[in-house]
Write a protein that holds these residues in place. Structure first.
Motif, PDB file in Angstrom:
ATOM      1  N   SER A  56      25.290  87.249  10.100  1.00 22.68           N
ATOM      2  CA  SER A  56      25.339  85.996  10.858  1.00 22.68           C
ATOM      3  C   SER A  56      26.670  85.274  10.652  1.00 22.68           C
ATOM      4  O   SER A  56      27.154  84.586  11.556  1.00 22.68           O
ATOM      5  CB  SER A  56      24.173  85.093  10.466  1.00 22.68           C
ATOM      6  OG  SER A  56      24.301  84.686   9.126  1.00 22.68           O
ATOM      7  N   LEU A  57      27.267  85.438   9.486  1.00 16.86           N
ATOM      8  CA  LEU A  57      28.570  84.824   9.244  1.00 16.86           C
ATOM      9  C   LEU A  57      29.625  85.396  10.184  1.00 16.86           C
ATOM     10  O   LEU A  57      30.410  84.655  10.777  1.00 16.86           O
ATOM     11  CB  LEU A  57      28.985  85.031   7.790  1.00 16.86           C
ATOM     12  CG  LEU A  57      30.391  84.579   7.422  1.00 16.86           C
ATOM     13  CD1 LEU A  57      30.436  83.063   7.351  1.00 16.86           C
ATOM     14  CD2 LEU A  57      30.822  85.192   6.123  1.00 16.86           C
ATOM     15  N   THR A  80      29.128  86.989  13.035  1.00 15.87           N
ATOM     16  CA  THR A  80      28.844  86.850  14.459  1.00 15.87           C
ATOM     17  C   THR A  80      28.914  85.397  14.919  1.00 15.87           C
ATOM     18  O   THR A  80      29.474  85.113  15.968  1.00 15.87           O
ATOM     19  CB  THR A  80      27.453  87.424  14.797  1.00 15.87           C
ATOM     20  OG1 THR A  80      26.473  86.782  13.982  1.00 15.87           O
ATOM     21  CG2 THR A  80      27.412  88.909  14.589  1.00 15.87           C
ATOM     22  N   HIS A  81      28.386  84.455  14.123  1.00 13.81           N
ATOM     23  CA  HIS A  81      28.329  83.061  14.552  1.00 13.81           C
ATOM     24  C   HIS A  81      29.265  82.142  13.765  1.00 13.81           C
ATOM     25  O   HIS A  81      29.517  81.020  14.192  1.00 13.81           O
ATOM     26  CB  HIS A  81      26.903  82.514  14.425  1.00 13.81           C
ATOM     27  CG  HIS A  81      25.882  83.352  15.124  1.00 13.81           C
ATOM     28  ND1 HIS A  81      25.903  83.555  16.487  1.00 13.81           N
ATOM     29  CD2 HIS A  81      24.818  84.046  14.654  1.00 13.81           C
ATOM     30  CE1 HIS A  81      24.895  84.330  16.822  1.00 13.81           C
ATOM     31  NE2 HIS A  81      24.218  84.646  15.726  1.00 13.81           N
ATOM     32  N   GLY A  82      29.739  82.603  12.617  1.00 14.79           N
ATOM     33  CA  GLY A  82      30.531  81.731  11.745  1.00 14.79           C
ATOM     34  C   GLY A  82      31.889  81.372  12.303  1.00 14.79           C
ATOM     35  O   GLY A  82      32.382  80.261  12.075  1.00 14.79           O
ATOM     36  N   THR A  83      32.518  82.266  13.028  1.00 12.98           N
ATOM     37  CA  THR A  83      33.854  81.976  13.548  1.00 12.98           C
ATOM     38  C   THR A  83      33.805  80.884  14.612  1.00 12.98           C
ATOM     39  O   THR A  83      34.749  80.107  14.745  1.00 12.98           O
ATOM     40  CB  THR A  83      34.481  83.249  14.141  1.00 12.98           C
ATOM     41  OG1 THR A  83      33.601  83.787  15.123  1.00 12.98           O
ATOM     42  CG2 THR A  83      34.740  84.266  13.058  1.00 12.98           C
ATOM     43  N   LYS A  84      32.716  80.782  15.325  1.00 18.56           N
ATOM     44  CA  LYS A  84      32.583  79.724  16.337  1.00 18.56           C
ATOM     45  C   LYS A  84      32.365  78.363  15.677  1.00 18.56           C
ATOM     46  O   LYS A  84      32.867  77.348  16.142  1.00 18.56           O
ATOM     47  CB  LYS A  84      31.405  80.031  17.269  1.00 18.56           C
ATOM     48  CG  LYS A  84      31.562  81.302  18.046  1.00 18.56           C
ATOM     49  CD  LYS A  84      30.290  81.603  18.812  1.00 18.56           C
ATOM     50  CE  LYS A  84      30.332  83.034  19.326  1.00 18.56           C
ATOM     51  NZ  LYS A  84      29.038  83.449  19.830  1.00 18.56           N
ATOM     52  N   ALA A  85      31.611  78.338  14.583  1.00 14.00           N
ATOM     53  CA  ALA A  85      31.234  77.074  13.958  1.00 14.00           C
ATOM     54  C   ALA A  85      32.325  76.523  13.040  1.00 14.00           C
ATOM     55  O   ALA A  85      32.568  75.320  13.029  1.00 14.00           O
ATOM     56  CB  ALA A  85      29.938  77.249  13.178  1.00 14.00           C
TER      57      ALA A  85
END
Length: 112
Positions: free
Chosen positions: A30-31, A33-38
């Motif tokens: 999840s880091l 896949t979604h961490g770069t956006k957040a």
């Protein structure tokens, strides 16, 4: 000893499942896949620290696995060797009535 072995085996299985499998698949996946956006570019430092944590978990799991191997398989081999040694020392071909010192003459006292 049997209960301790069982509990240690359960601990090793829980360590593998929680720290290596679940942590790697859930948190790290999840880091990335979604961490770069957040979080943006600061996520690289965080990801590097988490990677170090995964490597430490892997190191400790290898130590636990080595202990588990010694406990389950190497310990059984050691017990088998001890049993074979004691079986050799109690063979039927050894005369139990004779002493290993039976051919030695007793010391004589010299009187002056």
């Amino acid at each position: 000893k049997g209960l301790a072995d069982l509990l240690f085996t359960g601990f090793a299985a829980a360590w593998f499942y929680c720290r290596l499998y679940k942590f790697s698949t859930l948190v790290l996946a999840s880091l990335f896949t979604h961490g770069t956006k957040a979080a943006g570019p600061a996520i690289n430092v965080f990801a590097g620290l988490l990677l170090v944590l995964v490597l430490l978990n892997l190191f400790w799991f290898l130590q636990i696995a080595r202990m588990l191997y010694r406990l389950l398989w190497a310990g059984a081999e050691k017990q088998r060797r001890q049993r074979d040694f004691t079986d050799l020392s109690t063979d039927d071909d050894v005369d139990s009535d004779s002493s290993y010192m039976s051919d030695v003459e007793p010391l004589k006292r010299h009187e002056d």
